[in-house]
Design an enzyme around this catalytic site. Sequence first.
Site, mmCIF file in Angstrom:
data_model
loop_
_atom_site.group_PDB
_atom_site.id
_atom_site.type_symbol
_atom_site.label_atom_id
_atom_site.label_comp_id
_atom_site.label_asym_id
_atom_site.label_seq_id
_atom_site.Cartn_x
_atom_site.Cartn_y
_atom_site.Cartn_z
ATOM 1 N N ASN A 1 0.869 -1.178 0.000
ATOM 2 C CA ASN A 1 0.000 0.000 0.000
ATOM 3 C C ASN A 1 0.908 1.231 0.000
ATOM 4 O OD1 ASN A 1 -1.797 2.049 0.549
ATOM 5 N ND2 ASN A 1 -2.318 1.343 2.621
ATOM 6 N N TRP A 2 1.038 1.852 -1.179
ATOM 7 C CA TRP A 2 1.968 2.984 -1.296
ATOM 8 C C TRP A 2 1.424 4.243 -0.639
ATOM 9 C CZ3 TRP A 2 3.932 2.828 -7.118
ATOM 10 C CH2 TRP A 2 4.473 1.553 -7.386
ATOM 11 N N LYS A 3 0.147 4.246 -0.289
ATOM 12 C CA LYS A 3 -0.496 5.441 0.297
ATOM 13 C C LYS A 3 -0.249 6.654 -0.614
ATOM 14 C CE LYS A 3 -0.185 3.267 4.751
ATOM 15 N NZ LYS A 3 -0.082 3.374 6.201
ATOM 16 N N HIS B 1 -9.529 1.144 5.183
ATOM 17 C CA HIS B 1 -8.233 1.353 5.842
ATOM 18 C C HIS B 1 -8.424 2.317 7.005
ATOM 19 C CE1 HIS B 1 -4.127 2.635 6.559
ATOM 20 N NE2 HIS B 1 -3.757 1.515 5.977
ATOM 21 N N GLU C 1 -6.768 4.747 8.012
ATOM 22 C CA GLU C 1 -6.563 6.163 7.669
ATOM 23 C C GLU C 1 -7.821 6.741 7.031
ATOM 24 O OE1 GLU C 1 -2.868 5.577 5.562
ATOM 25 O OE2 GLU C 1 -1.949 5.047 7.478
ATOM 26 N N GLU D 1 -5.288 -4.726 10.967
ATOM 27 C CA GLU D 1 -4.292 -3.671 11.084
ATOM 28 C C GLU D 1 -4.548 -2.872 12.360
ATOM 29 O OE1 GLU D 1 -2.435 -2.711 7.033
ATOM 30 O OE2 GLU D 1 -4.082 -1.331 7.370
ATOM 31 N N GLY E 1 2.507 2.556 10.754
ATOM 32 C CA GLY E 1 3.446 3.659 10.539
ATOM 33 C C GLY E 1 4.148 4.120 11.813
ATOM 34 N N SER F 1 3.522 -1.867 10.431
ATOM 35 C CA SER F 1 4.970 -1.918 10.635
ATOM 36 C C SER F 1 5.590 -3.282 10.345
ATOM 37 C CB SER F 1 5.328 -1.436 12.047
ATOM 38 O OG SER F 1 4.869 -0.107 12.231
ATOM 39 N N GLY G 1 2.840 -1.003 4.322
ATOM 40 C CA GLY G 1 2.870 0.413 3.980
ATOM 41 C C GLY G 1 4.296 0.858 3.695
ATOM 42 N N GLY G 2 4.927 1.457 4.694
ATOM 43 C CA GLY G 2 6.266 2.042 4.540
ATOM 44 C C GLY G 2 7.264 1.141 3.822
HETATM 45 P P1 PGA Z 1 2.853 0.472 7.690
HETATM 46 O O1 PGA Z 1 1.378 0.620 7.082
HETATM 47 O O2 PGA Z 1 3.424 -0.819 7.128
HETATM 48 O O3 PGA Z 1 3.604 1.686 7.187
HETATM 49 O O4 PGA Z 1 2.723 0.425 9.165
HETATM 50 C C1 PGA Z 1 0.546 -0.482 6.931
HETATM 51 C C2 PGA Z 1 -0.778 -0.045 6.342
HETATM 52 O O5 PGA Z 1 -1.280 1.021 6.714
HETATM 53 O O6 PGA Z 1 -1.371 -0.746 5.480
#
Ligand code: PGA
Length: 258
Positions: free
Chosen positions: A9-11, A98, A100, A170, A176, A216, A237-238
């Site tokens: 997930n590149w966000k 998600h 977010e 999640e 993050g 993470s 994500g990251g």
């Molecule tokens: P993260 O994000 O790996 O940067 O913690 C995961 C996500 O939000 O899907």
Amino acid sequence: MRTPIVAGNWKMNTSLAEGVALAQGIVSELNIARLGKADVVLAPPFTHLYRVAEIMANKPKLHLAGQNCHAAESGAFTGEVAAGMLRSLGASYVILGHSERRQLFGETDAGVAEKVEAALAQNLRPIVCVGEKLEEREADEQEIVVQKQLTQACFGLSEDDFRRVVLAYEPVWAIGTGKTASPEQAQEIHALLRKAVAKRYSDAVAENTSILYGGSVKPSNAEELFDQPDIDGGLIGGASLKVEDFLAIVYALPVARR
Ligand code: PGA
């Protein structure tokens, strides 16, 4: 048996040039032969999807995802993207609910349920995210919270539709933040989700549902998470923004290990 999946997930990250380089790096370096029955999913920003679809064209086991979609088929929804638009450029998955989106854009369980239906109607597999906030974990309410999110977002679906859903646990406090749920904490919730699916549908459906962990995940902790019996892969994500880290996480899937 359920499909192991690692999804990136590149966000809201990368310029088009950076996203193209990232996708090209993943496509050229990924050893598809190692994946076995696993799938790899990339969820770039909407603006990059068309170009990333071209880069991924004809690559088996590699799938494209949207990071969100609107519940309506089309219409006057300025700034929104419909499930059918994602399908039309070659996406086969879409991330929905998600944290977010829930926390920053006011998405509700009922709204997520509508989007899940819209995605399925366009033959997209929704990756439905659930997870508790820090204060909910501290109050030991994680089980109630995720159960409610799962029920409201997905359990109105017919069994045939639900079979195409992928779940992602999640914990919000782990996204993050560099703080990962321990393999035991994650396994506990994954097992609970699978049990809830078995109760609502059947043991066979539960057995075939892919449940990903997100929050993470890094090359250094992916193996111990993916070794848990109810963790079928990850939503990253990251660490999905670096070819080397993302591929190391893909290769941490038990089916892909050497
Ligand atoms: P993260 O994000 O790996 O940067 O913690 C995961 C996500 O939000 O899907």
